[in-house]
Every structure is written in structure tokens, then in C-alpha cells.
Design a protein around this motif. Structure first.
Motif, PDB file in Angstrom:
ATOM      1  N   ARG A   1     -29.350  -4.548   8.056  1.00 37.19           N
ATOM      2  CA  ARG A   1     -30.124  -5.062   6.934  1.00 37.19           C
ATOM      3  C   ARG A   1     -29.264  -6.100   6.238  1.00 37.19           C
ATOM      4  NH1 ARG A   1     -31.543  -0.879   2.480  1.00 37.19           N
ATOM      5  NH2 ARG A   1     -33.436  -0.319   3.612  1.00 37.19           N
TER       6      ARG A   1
ATOM      7  N   LYS B   1     -28.465  -8.312   3.195  1.00 34.34           N
ATOM      8  CA  LYS B   1     -28.752  -8.304   1.762  1.00 34.34           C
ATOM      9  C   LYS B   1     -28.231  -9.581   1.128  1.00 34.34           C
ATOM     10  CE  LYS B   1     -29.173  -3.618   0.383  1.00 34.34           C
ATOM     11  NZ  LYS B   1     -28.438  -2.429  -0.051  1.00 34.34           N
TER      12      LYS B   1
ATOM     13  N   SER C   1     -26.265 -11.925  -1.074  1.00 33.86           N
ATOM     14  CA  SER C   1     -24.976 -11.919  -1.760  1.00 33.86           C
ATOM     15  C   SER C   1     -24.840 -13.272  -2.425  1.00 33.86           C
ATOM     16  CB  SER C   1     -23.829 -11.681  -0.775  1.00 33.86           C
ATOM     17  OG  SER C   1     -23.631 -12.826   0.005  1.00 33.86           O
TER      18      SER C   1
ATOM     19  N   ARG D   1     -24.780  -9.961   2.954  1.00 35.56           N
ATOM     20  CA  ARG D   1     -24.039  -8.721   3.041  1.00 35.56           C
ATOM     21  C   ARG D   1     -24.725  -7.835   4.069  1.00 35.56           C
ATOM     22  NH1 ARG D   1     -23.474  -4.325  -0.402  1.00 35.56           N
ATOM     23  NH2 ARG D   1     -25.338  -4.971  -1.538  1.00 35.56           N
TER      24      ARG D   1
ATOM     25  N   GLU E   1     -25.646  -4.376   5.987  1.00 40.50           N
ATOM     26  CA  GLU E   1     -25.762  -2.938   5.754  1.00 40.50           C
ATOM     27  C   GLU E   1     -26.254  -2.286   7.025  1.00 40.50           C
ATOM     28  OE1 GLU E   1     -27.680  -1.784   1.983  1.00 40.50           O
ATOM     29  OE2 GLU E   1     -28.536  -0.179   3.216  1.00 40.50           O
TER      30      GLU E   1
ATOM     31  N   GLU F   1     -19.002   3.245   8.040  1.00 44.67           N
ATOM     32  CA  GLU F   1     -18.213   2.425   7.101  1.00 44.67           C
ATOM     33  C   GLU F   1     -17.399   1.388   7.841  1.00 44.67           C
ATOM     34  OE1 GLU F   1     -16.713   5.541   4.011  1.00 44.67           O
ATOM     35  OE2 GLU F   1     -15.216   3.938   4.253  1.00 44.67           O
TER      36      GLU F   1
ATOM     37  N   THR G   1     -19.530  -1.210   9.345  1.00 40.58           N
ATOM     38  CA  THR G   1     -20.026  -2.206   8.388  1.00 40.58           C
ATOM     39  C   THR G   1     -18.976  -3.275   8.136  1.00 40.58           C
ATOM     40  OG1 THR G   1     -20.986  -0.276   7.344  1.00 40.58           O
ATOM     41  CG2 THR G   1     -21.323  -2.369   6.255  1.00 40.58           C
TER      42      THR G   1
ATOM     43  N   GLN H   1     -19.477  -7.124   9.069  1.00 43.19           N
ATOM     44  CA  GLN H   1     -19.352  -8.137   8.020  1.00 43.19           C
ATOM     45  C   GLN H   1     -18.419  -9.249   8.456  1.00 43.19           C
ATOM     46  OE1 GLN H   1     -21.189  -7.751   5.007  1.00 43.19           O
ATOM     47  NE2 GLN H   1     -20.719  -9.914   5.109  1.00 43.19           N
TER      48      GLN H   1
END
Lengths: 307, 322
Positions: free
Chosen positions: A204, A206, A208, A214, A216, B38, B41, B45
Motif C-alpha cells: 500500500r 501512502k 508522504s 511510504r 506499507e 517490519e 517494510t 522502502q
């Protein structure tokens, strides 16, 4: 000898699709199972098929003569691989000695290239996950990969498994990627020197502050523990042959194209050492010297003869 | 775990963390999963950071970026295509410096004074459409010139096919046969006879093979379970009969019968008698029998019971005169 060629253009096109090419097609996957499967294994195989819907073929019959790790048991697999033009396969079978066995393999030229046998544990199917259905990843989207664990480099078997998993779920190799179509990720974490946790999550994006969204992760798809039991590396020669890349177009040296002059190149002449060059004997001035030298020689000869 | 860079392969959209390892695996599954998510992610990122910073073009569906080629090398699925060796004509053309010329799709046809296609149905300047051929002084009297022309054309076509086959064989030897063509052997192999060419088994042969093979089992195939559609083997039983080795003194009776039979056959072949008395007698008797039966059926006699005809058909043991 007789030439057998396809009679229709359509048949020819189909055969050309399967021909070896410089830039290859997407690797197709063949999913089948052996004599006995468990419920877990059945759902693993169906979900694998759903994940790779566009380029996978699923067989529903039992295949009792396929034994991937034995020398004689691979002929059937190679035959199927040839018929369906699949270079990846996932073969599932269940026995007391090897419960929930899943053999992931690759073929090169429709012969077995390498194999990894994993046991599936702690399997959670897609249905058991609750998530917002709008996030569900679309079929055929290119996945992201996250491999976590130093053992992926240090342990041979896990290194092999990483390569095989990458090949399995990679999909098409594209040059242009639409950023809105990035919606899934495979997370593989090393749990021990033999176990890997594989999770499939939806992404997902998002908002930012910056242009980079961002990320998720929402767990969506099957999640399972893969326990590496056996594996077979490709033989050295086969590995070398399969890893060959087509030669890049050879760079032609010393050719530049200029708009005004056209195609130009430089000619290099080696250094002419003028000082060291021997002088030619054909100089007019040398004639007298030569005559005198000849005369001296003849007189010397007469002298020696008379003595 | 923090601050270390991940190995990112943008071409494959992959990130690898080589520095992570579990000191102790979290006890509960949920904890483990959340920990992995975590980490995942973070890495995703990192990928996204580099991905979204690539120069993108706007397309109808959204921003499109150009991915770099993947760094992790994965094996190919098929071998690299091998270059085709030049055909005989190509070699000749290269040597002579002959270049290909572009041909038009339509050519002027003299016969019909119209534009017709160069190749295919109803083509221009077709060999077969010529109605009149001028006779030359070199032509023989009885030869049909049209037949001769068509025979020549057939020869040319055959030669071309042979050349094509040779070129394909050369390519096959170099491993560069075009993917849609297969070469199938039709002729005899170099060493061997016609027997060595594997023949396709016919349906009848295959049907009887199972029965033949069954005789090699311990019980001669009698108790084998038959599949649906399987026919019982033909010629079950002995094919030849041999006389017993010893049968009393001198020549045995069976052997006598055998030799008699052979002798009779030989003698009858060499005899020139027009009438075979024995045969004539038998034929007469059989005919009479049939007639009698017919009469009896036509008008049933006094007794309802059909009496069997007691007649002996003994053969006399008189030998025929040579």
C-alpha cells in the motif's frame, strides 16, 4: 530424408514462439503432483498456480513415475516440459518419510538443470488472511523481493534456494515499469540454516511529504516455512552454458561519424626512424669508389695467385 | 541492522540484507511475522526510494520508469540460437558479388496484356499458359514440345527441392535447423537392409502381440487378466505335429500313413487318368444323399422321425494304377 514443415502460417508462428531466441520469453511453470498428496500440499500447489496464473500450467493427474532425484525418474518431467514449453516446475508429493515435499526445479533445453526439495510447514492459505480487498495484488504484476538473512550468502543450499525463488516469482524481465502497477512483495526470511519463511504481501503506497510514497506491507497471500531437505546443483559445464549472454555488438574501434566530414577514422603511421635507415647503394657518387674497390680486390687476387 | 545498506538489484526489484541474523527466533509466530514484516517494510522502502527517483515519463496509465538491466544473473531456459551457415546460393552470390534485387508484386504479362502477380495463382508469364510454340529446326518430329517443357519444369523443381534439402542438412549439422522444420528419415540406413527400417506396427499386429507375448509367461498366458478390448490369441495350440520316435518294430502305422499320403499325392500328380474313380464315386454318393434329403423334406414320409442314413463311407485300400 524428408523435410517436414508446418503447412499453415499459424502453426509456424506457434513453433517459432518456442524456438530458442536471443531475448527469451517469460519462463512458464509446470505444476504437478505425484502419487500421494496431502491437503496442505494440494492447497500449496493451487495457490502457487493462482500466483502465476498467466504463465503456468497445472496438471491434475497423479504421476507415479516421476521421481526427480532419481536418474530414471526425470524422463517424464522432461517430456512434459518439452510438450508444454515450461522451464520451471513445482512437483509436490507426500510420504511418511518426506511429508509435504515440494520439489522446485528448472530445466535447460528441456533437460533438468537443478532441483531443490523443500518441505512445507506452517502453511497459511490465502483464504485465512483478512484484508481490504481493494489492496489485492493483480495477476501478472511484477513483484518486489526482500531477502533477509546472512545465511542466504553463507549457506550454499539457501543461496541456491534464493536463486530458485527469484527465478520462480520474477515474471517477465521488463525495461519500462509502470509505477502504479507495483503492488506485491515476497519477503523471505532465514529462520535457521535450513529454514526460510516465505511471505507474500500486498503493498500500500501512502502519501508522504516527498514524491516517494511510504510503503506499507499487508500480508495477503500464502505464507509457509520452507525446510530445505535436498538439492542438486547444476553441473559445471551446464552452468557455464546456461549463463552465456549473447555477445554485445562488438564496438568498432577508431570509427567516428562526423556530420560534416562523414565517417572518419584515424590512420596511425609508426615512427619512421629516418636516422637509422640504411642508405641505398644506388647513388651515383659511389660508382668510382666501387670501381676502385673492385680493382683493389682483383689486384689482391692476382697477388695471391702468383704466390 | 540499522544504517547498513542493502544490496539492491533494481532490474529484478530485489533487495537483500546480508547483515541480518536472528540471535534468537521469537517464540510466538505472531511476533516473528511482525518482525519480518517490519524488516520487509524497511527494505521495500529502500527499493522504492531508488525506484521512484529514476527519471520517469508520463504515460496514459501512470508514470513509467526505465529499469536498469538486472544484476543477478539467472540461467537461460534454452540455448543461444546458433548462426545459420550460408546456403550454396548465398556462398556463390557472395563470391560473384551478386546482390538481391527487389521484385515487384505485379508484372506485365505479354499474353493477356495486363498486370498480373509475379508469383501464385494466375501469375504472369506462366510456362503453362503459352498456347502456341514455334517449331525450331532442332526439334524432333514426334516429340510433344509442351510435354517437354513441363517435364523440364518438373526437373527444375526436383533439383531445387534437392538443393533445399542439402542446405537444410548442412544447417542441421551445424545445429542451426530452423525451428519449424524437421528432417525425417525415409530411406534405408547406410548399413542394413529393409528389415532395419523401423516399420510402424499395424493395428492387427498390435492386437495380436499381447496374446503372443502372453505365451512366454509361466502358465502360457492362460490366467492373465485380459484388458477390455483385448482379443484372444489366434493359432493357439500346436502348429506342427511330429510322429513318435519309436512305434513298435519296423515301420510304424502312423509313419506308414504319412508315406502313403505323400506317395498318393505324387502319383496322382503324375497320373494322366482323366477320371478319378474314387472321387467320382464319392461325388455321386453325396449328390444322391442330398437328393434324398430334399425329397424327404418336400414330402414328409410315414414316419415323423427322421431316420439317419446309415451309409459307410469307407475308403477302399486299392491302389491306383500308375
Amino acid at each position: 530424408m524428408q523435410i517436414r514443415a508446418p503447412k499453415t502460417k499459424r502453426a509456424q508462428r506457434e513453433l517459432d514462439k518456442r524456438a530458442p531466441k536471443l531475448v527469451e520469453n517469460v519462463k512458464k511453470t509446470l505444476i504437478l503432483h505425484g502419487t500421494k498428496t496431502s491437503g496442505v500440499l494440494n492447497s500449496v500447489l493451487t495457490e502457487l498456480y493462482h500466483l502465476k496464473r498467466d504463465n503456468a500450467v497445472k496438471f491434475s493427474k497423479k504421476n507415479e513415475n516421476i521421481k526427480p532425484f532419481e536418474t530414471g525418474g526425470e524422463t517424464s518431467l522432461e517430456f512434459f516440459s518439452h510438450k508444454t514449453d515450461c522451464s520451471l516446475f513445482a512437483f509436490g508429493s507426500h510420504s511418511k518419510k518426506r511429508p509435504n515435499k515440494l520439489v522446485l526445479g528448472r530445466t535447460y533445453d528441456h533437460h533438468i538443470y537443478d532441483l531443490v526439495e523443500v518441505g512445507v510447514e506452517n502453511f497459511k492459505s490465502i483464504e485465512s488472511f483478512e484484508y481490504d480487498k481493494k489492496l489485492a495484488p493483480k495477476i501478472g504484476s511484477k513483484p518486489l523481493f526482500a531477502f533477509i538473512g546472512e545465511e542466504f550468502e553463507s549457506v550454499d543450499e539457501l543461496k541456491h534456494l534464493k536463486e530458485v525463488l527469484l527465478d520462480f516469482f520474477r515474471g517477465e524481465v521488463v525495461e519500462n515499469l509502470n509505477l502504479t502497477g507495483v503492488d506485491r512483495v515476497f519477503v523471505c526470511t532465514v529462520l535457521s540454516s535450513k529454514t526460510v519463511l516465505l511471505m507474500h504481501c500486498a503493498l500500500r503506497l501512502k502519501k508522504s511529504g516527498t514524491s516517494i510514497p511510504r510503503m506499507e506491507l499487508v500480508e495477503v497471500g500464502p505464507s509457509m516455512d520452507l525446510v530445505v531437505r535436498r538439492h542438486r546443483f547444476p553441473s559445471e559445464s551446464l552452468l557455464k552454458e546456461a549463463m552465456k549472454i549473447p555477445d554485445q555488438a562488438k564496438k568498432i574501434k577508431n570509427v567516428t561519424s562526423d556530420v560534416i566530414k562523414g565517417k572518419t577514422g584515424r590512420i596511425y603511421i609508426p615512427d619512421q626512424k629516418v636516422g637509422d635507415m640504411p642508405l641505398s647503394n644506388n647513388i651515383k657518387g659511389l660508382k668510382r669508389e666501387r670501381r676502385e674497390a673492385k680493382q683493389n680486390k682483383e689486384s689482391k687476387k692476382r697477388k695471391t695467385e702468383s704466390e | 541492522m540499522e544504517g547498513t545498506s542493502y544490496q539492491i538489484d533494481l532490474g529484478n526489484l530485489m533487495a537483500y540484507d546480508p547483515n541480518h541474523h536472528f540471535k534468537s527466533i521469537p517464540s510466538s509466530r505472531v511476533e516473528l511475522v511482525s518482525h519480518c514484516l517490519e524488516k520487509g517494510t524497511e527494505m521495500v522502502q529502500a527499493i522504492a526510494n531508488s525506484l521512484f527517483s529514476l527519471p520517469s515519463t508520463e504515460s496514459r496509465d501512470g508514470p513509467v520508469v526505465k529499469l536498469p538491466p538486472p544484476t543477478t544473473k539467472l540461467p537461460r531456459e534454452k540455448h543461444l540460437p546458433k548462426p545459420k551457415p550460408p546456403t550454396k546460393w548465398e556462398e556463390f552470390a557472395k563470391m560473384k558479388g551478386i546482390k538481391k534485387r527487389k521484385k515487384n508484386k505485379r508484372v506485365w504479362d505479354e499474353q493477356t496484356s495486363s498486370w498480373k502477380r509475379t508469383h501464385g495463382y494466375d501469375r504472369a508469364n506462366d510456362d503453362r499458359d503459352i498456347p502456341i510454340l514455334d517449331a525450331k529446326s532442332t526439334d524432333e518430329v514426334g516429340v510433344d514440345p509442351f510435354a517437354k517443357r513441363s517435364a523440364e519444369k518438373k526437373d527444375r523443381v526436383k533439383k531445387q527441392e534437392k538443393n533445399r534439402l542439402e542446405n537444410l542438412k548442412k544447417a542441421a549439422k551445424a545445429g542451426a535447423l530452423p525451428s519449424h522444420i524437421q528432417l525425417a528419415a525415409t530411406a534405408l540406413p547406410i548399413t542394413g537392409t529393409k528389415k532395419d527400417v523401423p516399420k510402424k506396427a499395424s493395428k492387427n499386429e498390435l492386437e495380436s502381440v499381447a496374446g503372443m507375448v502372453a505365451t512366454s509367461t509361466a502358465s502360457g498366458g492362460k490366467f492373465d487378466k485380459k484388458l477390455p478390448g483385448e482379443k484372444p490369441p489366434k493359432h493357439s495350440g500346436k502348429h506342427r505335429k511330429f510322429l513318435p520316435v519309436v512305434e513298435g518294430k519296423g515301420i510304424g502305422s502312423k509313419e506308414k500313413q504319412q508315406t502313403e499320403k505323400i506317395l498318393n499325392q505324387l502319383l496322382s500328380k503324375s497320373s494322366h487318368e482323366i477320371l478319378d474313380v474314387n472321387k467320382a464315386v464319392t461325388m455321386f454318393n453325396v449328390k444322391k444323399e442330398k437328393q434324398r434329403k430334399k425329397d424327404r423334406d418336400a414330402n414328409p414320409g410315414k414316419s415323423g422321425k427322421l431316420k439317419p442314413n446309415k451309409k459307410s463311407f469307407k475308403k477302399t485300400s486299392t491302389k491306383k494304377k500308375p
